[in-house]
Design a protein around this motif. Structure first.
Motif, PDB file in Angstrom:
ATOM      1  N   ASP A   1      38.487 -11.600  48.372  1.00 33.74           N
ATOM      2  CA  ASP A   1      39.127 -11.850  49.627  1.00 33.74           C
ATOM      3  C   ASP A   1      40.135 -11.707  50.350  1.00 33.74           C
ATOM      4  OD1 ASP A   1      36.567 -13.270  49.917  1.00 33.74           O
ATOM      5  OD2 ASP A   1      37.272 -15.565  48.947  1.00 33.74           O
ATOM      6  N   GLN A   2      41.423 -11.963  49.348  1.00 36.53           N
ATOM      7  CA  GLN A   2      42.533 -10.579  49.370  1.00 36.53           C
ATOM      8  C   GLN A   2      42.727  -9.177  50.235  1.00 36.53           C
ATOM      9  OE1 GLN A   2      44.903 -13.630  46.464  1.00 36.53           O
ATOM     10  NE2 GLN A   2      45.144 -11.742  45.864  1.00 36.53           N
ATOM     11  N   VAL A   3      41.384  -8.694  49.129  1.00 36.99           N
ATOM     12  CA  VAL A   3      41.155  -6.934  49.666  1.00 36.99           C
ATOM     13  C   VAL A   3      40.730  -7.066  50.936  1.00 36.99           C
ATOM     14  CG1 VAL A   3      40.048  -4.984  49.481  1.00 36.99           C
ATOM     15  CG2 VAL A   3      41.901  -6.672  47.466  1.00 36.99           C
ATOM     16  N   LEU A   4      39.726  -7.758  51.308  1.00 40.28           N
ATOM     17  CA  LEU A   4      38.662  -7.692  52.784  1.00 40.28           C
ATOM     18  C   LEU A   4      39.889  -8.746  53.767  1.00 40.28           C
ATOM     19  CD1 LEU A   4      35.446  -9.172  51.657  1.00 40.28           C
ATOM     20  CD2 LEU A   4      36.233  -7.049  52.046  1.00 40.28           C
ATOM     21  N   ALA A   5      40.668  -9.251  53.656  1.00 42.43           N
ATOM     22  CA  ALA A   5      41.741  -9.651  54.696  1.00 42.43           C
ATOM     23  C   ALA A   5      42.567  -8.839  55.096  1.00 42.43           C
ATOM     24  CB  ALA A   5      42.027 -10.805  54.358  1.00 42.43           C
ATOM     25  N   ALA A   6      42.985  -7.827  53.634  1.00 42.74           N
ATOM     26  CA  ALA A   6      44.144  -7.607  54.042  1.00 42.74           C
ATOM     27  C   ALA A   6      43.493  -5.369  54.781  1.00 42.74           C
ATOM     28  CB  ALA A   6      45.140  -6.366  52.865  1.00 42.74           C
ATOM     29  N   MET A   7      42.236  -5.222  54.634  1.00 46.03           N
ATOM     30  CA  MET A   7      41.728  -4.544  55.587  1.00 46.03           C
ATOM     31  C   MET A   7      41.240  -4.536  56.871  1.00 46.03           C
ATOM     32  SD  MET A   7      40.867  -2.306  53.241  1.00 46.03           S
ATOM     33  CE  MET A   7      40.091  -0.771  53.581  1.00 46.03           C
ATOM     34  N   LEU A   8      40.854  -6.354  57.317  1.00 44.36           N
ATOM     35  CA  LEU A   8      41.046  -6.374  58.155  1.00 44.36           C
ATOM     36  C   LEU A   8      42.107  -6.035  58.896  1.00 44.36           C
ATOM     37  CD1 LEU A   8      38.766  -9.836  57.596  1.00 44.36           C
ATOM     38  CD2 LEU A   8      37.570  -7.536  58.848  1.00 44.36           C
ATOM     39  N   ILE A   9      43.012  -6.866  58.371  1.00 45.86           N
ATOM     40  CA  ILE A   9      44.127  -6.379  59.360  1.00 45.86           C
ATOM     41  C   ILE A   9      44.811  -4.866  59.855  1.00 45.86           C
ATOM     42  CG2 ILE A   9      46.949  -6.049  58.984  1.00 45.86           C
ATOM     43  CD1 ILE A   9      47.001  -9.138  58.220  1.00 45.86           C
ATOM     44  N   ALA A  10      44.089  -3.628  58.570  1.00 49.57           N
ATOM     45  CA  ALA A  10      44.006  -2.347  58.955  1.00 49.57           C
ATOM     46  C   ALA A  10      43.103  -1.906  59.515  1.00 49.57           C
ATOM     47  CB  ALA A  10      44.246  -1.790  57.333  1.00 49.57           C
ATOM     48  N   ALA A  11      41.932  -2.436  59.774  1.00 45.78           N
ATOM     49  CA  ALA A  11      40.832  -2.066  60.743  1.00 45.78           C
ATOM     50  C   ALA A  11      41.455  -1.871  62.009  1.00 45.78           C
ATOM     51  CB  ALA A  11      39.273  -2.491  60.659  1.00 45.78           C
ATOM     52  N   ARG A  12      41.915  -3.594  62.111  1.00 47.81           N
ATOM     53  CA  ARG A  12      42.519  -3.706  63.586  1.00 47.81           C
ATOM     54  C   ARG A  12      43.619  -3.018  64.493  1.00 47.81           C
ATOM     55  NH1 ARG A  12      45.017  -4.756  67.628  1.00 47.81           N
ATOM     56  NH2 ARG A  12      45.845  -6.567  68.140  1.00 47.81           N
ATOM     57  N   GLN A  13      44.364  -2.875  63.503  1.00 42.02           N
ATOM     58  CA  GLN A  13      45.639  -1.833  63.811  1.00 42.02           C
ATOM     59  C   GLN A  13      44.986  -0.378  64.098  1.00 42.02           C
ATOM     60  OE1 GLN A  13      48.399  -2.900  63.441  1.00 42.02           O
ATOM     61  NE2 GLN A  13      49.757  -1.716  63.706  1.00 42.02           N
TER      62      GLN A  13
ATOM     63  N   VAL B   1      47.316  -3.751  48.581  1.00 44.01           N
ATOM     64  CA  VAL B   1      46.042  -4.185  47.713  1.00 44.01           C
ATOM     65  C   VAL B   1      45.381  -3.167  46.786  1.00 44.01           C
ATOM     66  CG1 VAL B   1      43.275  -2.220  49.064  1.00 44.01           C
ATOM     67  CG2 VAL B   1      44.961  -4.293  50.097  1.00 44.01           C
ATOM     68  N   SER B   2      46.208  -2.012  46.560  1.00 38.32           N
ATOM     69  CA  SER B   2      46.525  -1.219  45.024  1.00 38.32           C
ATOM     70  C   SER B   2      45.788  -2.586  43.894  1.00 38.32           C
ATOM     71  CB  SER B   2      47.038  -0.049  45.378  1.00 38.32           C
ATOM     72  OG  SER B   2      47.514   0.547  46.377  1.00 38.32           O
ATOM     73  N   ALA B   3      46.463  -2.807  44.098  1.00 40.00           N
ATOM     74  CA  ALA B   3      47.657  -4.508  43.120  1.00 40.00           C
ATOM     75  C   ALA B   3      46.228  -5.061  42.993  1.00 40.00           C
ATOM     76  CB  ALA B   3      48.417  -4.909  43.504  1.00 40.00           C
ATOM     77  N   TRP B   4      45.557  -5.262  44.001  1.00 40.70           N
ATOM     78  CA  TRP B   4      44.327  -6.374  44.134  1.00 40.70           C
ATOM     79  C   TRP B   4      43.050  -5.612  43.782  1.00 40.70           C
ATOM     80  CZ3 TRP B   4      46.009  -7.866  49.196  1.00 40.70           C
ATOM     81  CH2 TRP B   4      47.296  -9.452  49.880  1.00 40.70           C
ATOM     82  N   THR B   5      43.109  -4.672  43.969  1.00 40.40           N
ATOM     83  CA  THR B   5      42.091  -3.400  43.603  1.00 40.40           C
ATOM     84  C   THR B   5      42.051  -3.888  41.856  1.00 40.40           C
ATOM     85  OG1 THR B   5      41.801  -3.146  45.621  1.00 40.40           O
ATOM     86  CG2 THR B   5      40.434  -1.443  44.231  1.00 40.40           C
ATOM     87  N   ALA B   6      43.044  -2.722  41.668  1.00 39.58           N
ATOM     88  CA  ALA B   6      43.389  -2.899  40.297  1.00 39.58           C
ATOM     89  C   ALA B   6      42.816  -4.029  39.365  1.00 39.58           C
ATOM     90  CB  ALA B   6      44.472  -1.693  39.973  1.00 39.58           C
ATOM     91  N   GLU B   7      43.490  -4.943  39.476  1.00 40.76           N
ATOM     92  CA  GLU B   7      43.134  -6.278  38.989  1.00 40.76           C
ATOM     93  C   GLU B   7      42.135  -7.109  38.782  1.00 40.76           C
ATOM     94  OE1 GLU B   7      45.720  -9.566  39.578  1.00 40.76           O
ATOM     95  OE2 GLU B   7      44.905 -10.997  38.675  1.00 40.76           O
ATOM     96  N   ALA B   8      41.007  -6.467  40.391  1.00 37.68           N
ATOM     97  CA  ALA B   8      39.741  -6.751  40.166  1.00 37.68           C
ATOM     98  C   ALA B   8      39.068  -5.888  39.422  1.00 37.68           C
ATOM     99  CB  ALA B   8      39.068  -6.624  41.897  1.00 37.68           C
TER     100      ALA B   8
END
Ligand SMILES: N[C@@H](Cc1ccc(O)cc1)C(=O)O
Length: 526
Positions: free
Chosen positions: A453-465, A406-413
């Motif tokens: 979309d990748q960040v949102l997907a990862a955040m959904l996994i994290a929030a679920r957990q 997520v850090s990588a995707w965010t930085a790239e965004a």
């Protein structure tokens, strides 16, 4: 593979979108792009008459005056070159031929349909001096789903999207390639297969198809929808994260947001109050005084995106419903109006703005994840949100790599937010000495949204957990809005107890996001 493939529950909208010169909204373009709605070109007598009057005006002018820019002259800076009468008919075909310099990926099917719809909407304004037959040919491409192969790169976005649109003009004339029924083939073959003859362009028709903003506008219609979804899902994820960190929902009280009247933050705070079932409190101090900014200021960060949406919608829809080529022909008076409506500055600004607002939301979520995975800040959750217990805890690293990704995707965004519009440069022998770069801005915005979309997907996994782990620590019930989301997430993402690769979960969630199947994607809540 934990997510089933068909997550779409959107009801197909079967009504045809009418093209008759009346304004379209970007939802109509998106519905055409995804194949949910077909189109109908108006065959009303008055409409046909108005369109054909423009084409006849060109012929009249040609007979009376003998000189029309781009009809009896060369293009752009070459307008001082006179075209001998016997070569005039050839000129529009020259235009798309020498603009066959597109490179980069091909636009995908949805994007291509959006581009065709945007060009048709513009020509339906009746100010472009084209025949009704040309509109019919574009409508036929859309209706038969014959999609010109349009390379994404090579437009400066003022002189319109000349180079990518040359692939549309060529396909109308049965040249270059199209995708039809999943196969790449010669445009001539596809037209023949559906019983249509290639078009021979008349004077002005090459310019009318190519000298406009349809590529950036089509892409912008699609990007806007994705940006809105990002705002809605980010709000829901924030609510889950406030719950999971035992945060203070009173940061979102109505009284606070009445005191600062930007509508965007107020709307986001309203969503958060609803999701967290938080009533205004009369208590002087809640148990937790102040959460960190990534939670407390979430309405302010997401709210900027929220407020950018109506503003950018207006910019994009005005462009969509405009005659944006040059010269324009007034069908009533027959006047030729020389101008610069191919300049896509509004779309450029909308796309540069939206990508910045979206990237800030992604950054907010990345910061929220940093709180969730770190036991120093998560108020009792395990490091890396690992759900492994006892002796198994030592070998399990939970969501550690997901956070790094997520850090990588965010930085790239964030890196992708450099505005395109400020990179104008003089080109075409200084005729086009100030250009919009709107198509580059739109593609940059798409890239930020892809990463998003990748960040949102990862955040959904994290929030679920995180929500599951919070409920283990403090058994209780989730507020109804969040309970629905959590139930959906639990049904689609198994808890990470023993480490596993998460790429398939991510890919499935990205698909679900794009299908609008993730709870929270619509304003009504769910
Ligand atoms: N957009 C230019 C026309 C143009 C068309 C094709 C070109 O290759 C260059 C310029 C104008 O209206 O002035």
């Amino acid at each position: 593979m934990h997510l089933n493939m068909n997550l779409t529950d959107a009801t197909p909208d079967t009504g045809r979108v009418l093209f008759d010169g009346q304004p379209l909204d970007l939802e109509a373009v998106a519905a055409i792009a995804s194949g949910r709605r077909r189109i109908r070109l108006s065959d009303a007598e008055a409409f046909r008459h108005r369109i054909n009057a423009g084409a006849q005006a060109v012929w009249r002018l040609l007979a009376e005056e003998g000189v029309i820019y781009g009809v009896t002259t060369g293009y752009g800076d070459s307008c001082t070159v006179a075209i001998p009468p016997e070569l005039v008919a050839e000129l529009p075909h020259r235009l798309y031929t020498y603009h066959g310099v597109g490179m980069g990926r091909l636009l995908d099917a949805d994007e291509t349909r959006a581009v065709l719809a945007a060009r048709l909407a513009s020509l339906c304004q009746g100010m472009s001096g084209v025949r009704y037959a040309l509109l019919e040919q574009i409508a036929a491409l859309i209706d038969h789903d014959i999609l010109p192969c349009i390379p994404a790169e090579g437009s400066v976005g003022a002189s319109g999207d000349l180079t990518p649109l040359s692939y549309v003009a060529a396909a109308l004339c049965g040249e270059r390639d199209v995708i039809w029924r999943g196969r790449r083939m010669a445009a001539a073959d596809a037209l023949r297969a559906v019983g249509r003859a290639p078009l021979a362009l008349q004077p002005k028709e090459g310019l009318a198809v190519m000298n406009g903003t349809a590529v950036m506008t089509g892409l912008a219609c699609l990007a806007w929808q994705r940006a809105r979804r990002c705002s809605l899902i980010a709000s829901r994820i924030t609510a889950l994260n406030v719950f999971a960190t035992a945060g203070n929902p009173h940061h979102f009280e109505a009284q606070l947001f009445d005191a600062k009247p930007h509508p965007g933050p107020r709307a986001v705070a309203r969503r958060l109050r609803r999701d967290l079932a938080c009533e205004d409190s009369t208590a002087r101090n809640p148990a937790r005084l102040q959460d960190r900014y990534s939670l407390r200021c979430a309405p302010h960060v997401i709210g900027v995106l929220e407020d950018a949406l109506p503003f950018t919608r207006t910019l994009i829809e005005n462009e969509l419903n405009s005659a944006n080529d040059n010269p324009l022909i007034d069908p009533d008076s027959g006047r030729v109006l020389h101008g610069g409506h191919f300049y896509g500055g509004h779309v450029a600004f909308a796309m540069d703005g939206l990508k910045t607002a979206v990237a800030n939301v992604l950054d907010l979520l990345d910061r929220q994840l940093a709180l969730l995975v770190d036991s120093r800040y998560s108020h009792g959750l395990p490091d890396n949100l690992s759900a492994a217990d006892g002796p198994r805890a030592a070998v399990n690293h939970g969501l550690k790599a997901l956070q790094i990704a997520v850090s990588a995707w965010t930085a790239e965004a964030l890196k992708g937010t450099l505005p395109a519009s400020v990179f104008s440069r003089s080109t075409e022998c200084h005729n086009q000495d100030k250009v919009s770069m709107g198509t580059i801005a739109a593609r940059d915005c798409q890239r930020v949204l892809d990463l998003g979309d990748q960040v949102l997907a990862a955040m959904l996994i994290a929030a679920r957990q995180a929500v599951t782990l919070r409920l283990r620590l403090a058994p209780g019930t989730l507020p109804p809005g969040l309970a629905d989301s959590q139930a959906w997430l639990e049904a689609h993402i198994p808890l990470v107890e023993e480490d596993r690769a998460l790429d398939q979960d991510l890919a499935g969630l990205v698909r679900a996001l794009r299908d609008d199947a993730v709870p929270g994607a619509s304003e009504s809540g769910r």
